[in-house]
Design a protein around this motif. Structure first.
Motif, PDB file in Angstrom:
ATOM      1  N   GLY A  11       0.764  -0.977   0.171  1.00  0.00           N
ATOM      2  CA  GLY A  11      -0.177  -0.303  -0.082  1.00  0.00           C
ATOM      3  C   GLY A  11       0.726   1.248   0.316  1.00  0.00           C
ATOM      4  O   GLY A  11       0.417   1.854  -0.611  1.00  0.00           O
ATOM      5  N   TRP A  14       3.289   0.989  -3.611  1.00  0.00           N
ATOM      6  CA  TRP A  14       2.347   1.635  -5.492  1.00  0.00           C
ATOM      7  C   TRP A  14       3.207   3.146  -5.183  1.00  0.00           C
ATOM      8  O   TRP A  14       3.131   3.659  -6.251  1.00  0.00           O
ATOM      9  CB  TRP A  14       1.183   1.389  -4.793  1.00  0.00           C
ATOM     10  CG  TRP A  14       1.035   0.078  -4.648  1.00  0.00           C
ATOM     11  CD1 TRP A  14       1.282  -1.062  -5.212  1.00  0.00           C
ATOM     12  CD2 TRP A  14      -0.887  -0.206  -4.504  1.00  0.00           C
ATOM     13  NE1 TRP A  14       1.113  -2.331  -4.754  1.00  0.00           N
ATOM     14  CE2 TRP A  14      -0.450  -2.249  -4.313  1.00  0.00           C
ATOM     15  CE3 TRP A  14      -1.248  -0.299  -3.614  1.00  0.00           C
ATOM     16  CZ2 TRP A  14      -1.476  -2.910  -3.724  1.00  0.00           C
ATOM     17  CZ3 TRP A  14      -2.942  -1.097  -3.098  1.00  0.00           C
ATOM     18  CH2 TRP A  14      -2.758  -2.529  -3.239  1.00  0.00           C
ATOM     19  N   TYR A  15       2.793   3.330  -4.284  1.00  0.00           N
ATOM     20  CA  TYR A  15       2.855   5.341  -4.286  1.00  0.00           C
ATOM     21  C   TYR A  15       4.130   5.358  -4.944  1.00  0.00           C
ATOM     22  O   TYR A  15       4.840   6.190  -5.717  1.00  0.00           O
ATOM     23  CB  TYR A  15       2.983   6.193  -2.684  1.00  0.00           C
ATOM     24  CG  TYR A  15       1.732   6.150  -2.254  1.00  0.00           C
ATOM     25  CD1 TYR A  15       0.813   7.190  -3.352  1.00  0.00           C
ATOM     26  CD2 TYR A  15       0.617   5.439  -1.662  1.00  0.00           C
ATOM     27  CE1 TYR A  15      -0.378   7.079  -2.817  1.00  0.00           C
ATOM     28  CE2 TYR A  15      -0.036   5.802  -1.463  1.00  0.00           C
ATOM     29  CZ  TYR A  15      -1.001   6.496  -2.344  1.00  0.00           C
ATOM     30  OH  TYR A  15      -2.586   6.796  -1.339  1.00  0.00           O
ATOM     31  N   PRO A 193      -3.076  -4.082   2.458  1.00  0.00           N
ATOM     32  CA  PRO A 193      -2.704  -3.064   1.681  1.00  0.00           C
ATOM     33  C   PRO A 193      -3.734  -1.702   1.159  1.00  0.00           C
ATOM     34  O   PRO A 193      -3.240  -0.487   0.909  1.00  0.00           O
ATOM     35  CB  PRO A 193      -2.424  -3.283   0.800  1.00  0.00           C
ATOM     36  CG  PRO A 193      -2.722  -4.944   0.458  1.00  0.00           C
ATOM     37  CD  PRO A 193      -3.410  -5.248   2.098  1.00  0.00           C
ATOM     38  N   PHE A 197      -3.048   1.795   1.563  1.00  0.00           N
ATOM     39  CA  PHE A 197      -3.146   3.321   0.277  1.00  0.00           C
ATOM     40  C   PHE A 197      -4.350   3.996   0.283  1.00  0.00           C
ATOM     41  O   PHE A 197      -4.038   5.076  -0.029  1.00  0.00           O
ATOM     42  CB  PHE A 197      -3.732   2.512  -0.657  1.00  0.00           C
ATOM     43  CG  PHE A 197      -3.323   3.341  -1.785  1.00  0.00           C
ATOM     44  CD1 PHE A 197      -2.200   3.473  -2.823  1.00  0.00           C
ATOM     45  CD2 PHE A 197      -4.812   3.559  -2.668  1.00  0.00           C
ATOM     46  CE1 PHE A 197      -3.081   4.198  -4.292  1.00  0.00           C
ATOM     47  CE2 PHE A 197      -5.419   3.822  -4.150  1.00  0.00           C
ATOM     48  CZ  PHE A 197      -4.199   4.750  -4.611  1.00  0.00           C
ATOM     49  N   TYR A 201      -3.385   8.252   1.209  1.00  0.00           N
ATOM     50  CA  TYR A 201      -4.516   8.950   0.190  1.00  0.00           C
ATOM     51  C   TYR A 201      -4.407  10.489   0.922  1.00  0.00           C
ATOM     52  O   TYR A 201      -4.306  11.663   0.368  1.00  0.00           O
ATOM     53  CB  TYR A 201      -4.651   8.704  -0.949  1.00  0.00           C
ATOM     54  CG  TYR A 201      -5.445   9.457  -2.729  1.00  0.00           C
ATOM     55  CD1 TYR A 201      -4.118   9.308  -3.424  1.00  0.00           C
ATOM     56  CD2 TYR A 201      -6.440  10.769  -2.041  1.00  0.00           C
ATOM     57  CE1 TYR A 201      -4.280  10.033  -3.589  1.00  0.00           C
ATOM     58  CE2 TYR A 201      -6.439  11.300  -2.997  1.00  0.00           C
ATOM     59  CZ  TYR A 201      -5.255  11.225  -4.269  1.00  0.00           C
ATOM     60  OH  TYR A 201      -6.064  11.904  -4.938  1.00  0.00           O
ATOM     61  N   GLY A 223      -1.209   9.114  -7.460  1.00  0.00           N
ATOM     62  CA  GLY A 223      -2.482   8.472  -6.419  1.00  0.00           C
ATOM     63  C   GLY A 223      -2.879   8.028  -7.974  1.00  0.00           C
ATOM     64  O   GLY A 223      -2.772   6.729  -7.684  1.00  0.00           O
ATOM     65  N   ALA A 226      -0.287   5.099  -9.081  1.00  0.00           N
ATOM     66  CA  ALA A 226      -0.327   4.303  -7.754  1.00  0.00           C
ATOM     67  C   ALA A 226      -1.322   3.144  -7.385  1.00  0.00           C
ATOM     68  O   ALA A 226      -0.975   1.709  -7.541  1.00  0.00           O
ATOM     69  CB  ALA A 226       0.241   4.855  -6.495  1.00  0.00           C
ATOM     70  N   ALA A 227      -2.557   3.990  -7.775  1.00  0.00           N
ATOM     71  CA  ALA A 227      -3.906   2.757  -8.188  1.00  0.00           C
ATOM     72  C   ALA A 227      -3.255   2.132  -9.772  1.00  0.00           C
ATOM     73  O   ALA A 227      -3.797   0.661  -9.071  1.00  0.00           O
ATOM     74  CB  ALA A 227      -4.766   3.884  -8.168  1.00  0.00           C
ATOM     75  N   GLY A 230      -0.869  -1.024  -8.696  1.00  0.00           N
ATOM     76  CA  GLY A 230      -1.810  -1.503  -7.068  1.00  0.00           C
ATOM     77  C   GLY A 230      -2.880  -2.683  -7.913  1.00  0.00           C
ATOM     78  O   GLY A 230      -2.934  -3.882  -7.942  1.00  0.00           O
TER      79      GLY A 230
END
Length: 242
Positions: A11, A14-15, A193, A197, A201, A223, A226-227, A230
């Motif tokens: 989580g 991903w960023y 995660p 995440f 955010y 973001g 990152a999503a 994921g």
């Protein structure tokens, strides 16, 4: 469809991937973020219909960010015009608008919960004195704890249903109902995660608001990328057709 389970720390990871994608084409990402924010700002100034339209097209514009993230991951050119790819594609426009309608319904439901569980109180005019100001006391409403919890739960459930549904509709041509079901199942299976995440955010969102909201020019692209990361980790890439 197979749904992978990833470590809770992803989580945050991903960023890191999202930032890496953003750095590769900052100009295009920022330009797309400016376009998104301007569209939403203009729509929010239009009475009644504006916010409704904004909620409806929101997933479609977010799909554009995901298309940009996919291009970055594939070492392709990232262009700001990709922001409109989801809504301009006839195959994905309708399903993405359906997801927008779900997002709108969830927002309205959360708002109604807050309204109907609010407690009306009388706000005294002089703080700490108990003495109303000239003109009488002003009624005020404050949401109950139960109402706040209920609204948060609705928002969270809708987020679980939409988080991965947008890329599933955009990249795998999945129908909205199936995509939302798969997204919800994936979110529950990867609860740690996904929650990390989302909490990150929210925290980053508060920070992004400090310089007159300019931080969202970075947070929106990072973001979204990152999503997308994921999504790629949780949903395996479909095998190419022979």
């Amino acid at each position: 469809m197979a749904i992978n389970r990833v470590a809770a720390s992803r989580g945050f990871g991903w960023y890191a991937e999202g930032w890496s994608a953003f750095r590769e084409a900052m100009g295009s990402w920022v330009l797309a973020a400016v376009g998104y924010l301007l569209i939403m700002l203009v729509l929010n100034f239009l009475p009644l219909l504006g916010p409704i339209v904004g909620a409806m097209i929101g997933p479609g514009l977010l799909a554009g960010f995901l298309v940009m993230a996919r291009a970055a991951r594939g070492a392709e050119e990232v262009r700001a015009g990709m922001l409109f790819r989801g809504l301009s594609n006839g195959d994905t426009r309708g399903p993405l608008l359906v997801l927008g309608a779900v997002a709108l319904a969830g927002t309205l439901l959360a708002g109604l919960i807050l309204v109907y569980t609010s407690t009306g109180e009388i706000a005294p005019g002089g703080a700490g004195t108990g003495t109303p100001q000239t003109g009488g006391a002003m009624p005020a409403a404050s949401a109950s704890l139960g109402g706040i919890i209920g609204a948060v739960l609705v928002a969270l459930l809708v987020t679980f249903a939409l988080l991965f549904a947008i890329p599933l509709v955009t990249f795998q041509d999945m129908d909205p109902a199936t995509a939302m079901r798969q997204s919800f199942m994936a979110s529950i299976r990867n609860l740690a995660p996904v929650l990390l995440f989302l909490v990150l955010y929210l925290i980053l969102g508060f920070i992004a608001m400090i310089p007159v909201g300019l931080g969202f020019l970075v947070l929106l692209p990072v973001g979204a990328a990152a999503a997308y990361q994921g999504y790629r980790e949780i949903f395996p890439e479909p095998a190419p057709a022979d």
